[in-house]
Enzyme design. Sequence first.
Site, PDB file in Angstrom:
ATOM      1  N   VAL A 164     -35.345  50.828  69.885  1.00 41.90           N
ATOM      2  CA  VAL A 164     -36.160  50.340  69.131  1.00 41.90           C
ATOM      3  C   VAL A 164     -37.595  50.080  69.444  1.00 41.90           C
ATOM      4  CG1 VAL A 164     -34.315  49.282  67.142  1.00 41.90           C
ATOM      5  CG2 VAL A 164     -35.977  47.543  69.020  1.00 41.90           C
ATOM      6  N   ILE A 176     -23.399  41.556  64.740  1.00 43.28           N
ATOM      7  CA  ILE A 176     -23.748  41.218  63.563  1.00 43.28           C
ATOM      8  C   ILE A 176     -24.754  42.512  62.598  1.00 43.28           C
ATOM      9  CG2 ILE A 176     -25.765  39.932  62.057  1.00 43.28           C
ATOM     10  CD1 ILE A 176     -25.867  37.636  63.916  1.00 43.28           C
ATOM     11  N   THR A 233     -21.182  36.619  67.724  1.00 43.60           N
ATOM     12  CA  THR A 233     -20.968  38.060  68.706  1.00 43.60           C
ATOM     13  C   THR A 233     -21.050  38.015  70.425  1.00 43.60           C
ATOM     14  OG1 THR A 233     -23.355  36.765  69.456  1.00 43.60           O
ATOM     15  CG2 THR A 233     -22.822  37.403  67.084  1.00 43.60           C
ATOM     16  N   TYR A 270     -38.617  32.998  70.870  1.00 44.06           N
ATOM     17  CA  TYR A 270     -37.476  33.018  70.119  1.00 44.06           C
ATOM     18  C   TYR A 270     -38.270  32.202  69.229  1.00 44.06           C
ATOM     19  CZ  TYR A 270     -33.433  33.712  68.103  1.00 44.06           C
ATOM     20  OH  TYR A 270     -32.349  34.355  66.785  1.00 44.06           O
TER      21      TYR A 270
END
Length: 258
Positions: free
Chosen positions: A70, A24, A195, A161
């Site tokens: 990140v 994505i 993906t 999640y």
Amino acid sequence: MSTDRSVGLLEGRVALVTGGAAGIGLGIATAMATAGAAVVLAARRLDNGEPAAEALRTEGHRALCVRCDVTSRDDLASAVAATIDEFGRLDCFVHNAVGGAAAPGPLEDIDDGWLGLLATTVRASFDAAQVAYPNLAEVKGSLLLLTSAAGMEGSANLPAYAMVKASQRALAKSLSREWGPDGIRVNCIAPVARTPAMERAYRANPDLEEQLVGRTPLRRIGDPTEDIGPVAVFLASDMARFVTGQTVVADGGGFLGL
């Protein structure tokens, strides 16, 4: 709105996309580049990100790859600095990268693997917002966070999640209030698209694709570039100049709770 109809919407602008080497993230970067933006692919591994950036350059787009984990605030700050050094501005920061894992199942069975989810979503979204803010304020830019419908409707199978994705929406809503007077817009996209991770899930569960398609009203799984990318282009463009604090669900209608 397909990518060819978005040509020129982001002309002269610069976007930084975490997790931009594939999936994505690359779809969003490709759509933004097609719309005229210079794009920076922030990737944990340069051997994945640089070929993606080179492919965009071959197509005539302005693209740069920078190494960025990140979970490191310093890496995020360095990625922003590299963007400014190369292109002189930052108009849109897209935080798409996610890592870690929590195996599907009840809360009591979740192990420390979920801490990776926490670091790449909650902490990284916070750090990204802090390091990007001065540059976004300078150009009245925008922040996009990639979240999930699980963060809105919950998930009995993926509670960790769902929790971290809900936190991203809360941050976006809060920042839209705080940063609105500065002219910065903050929005989320909740996508479902094909993906590499989804392909691996299909191989592990041959029935999964049929199940997902069957519960999707449009009867297909999205394409990262053609279906998710244009949503990001819209939210980063002046066409969305009055849109902030919102979550756009781009999943073919699988979630209809808004």
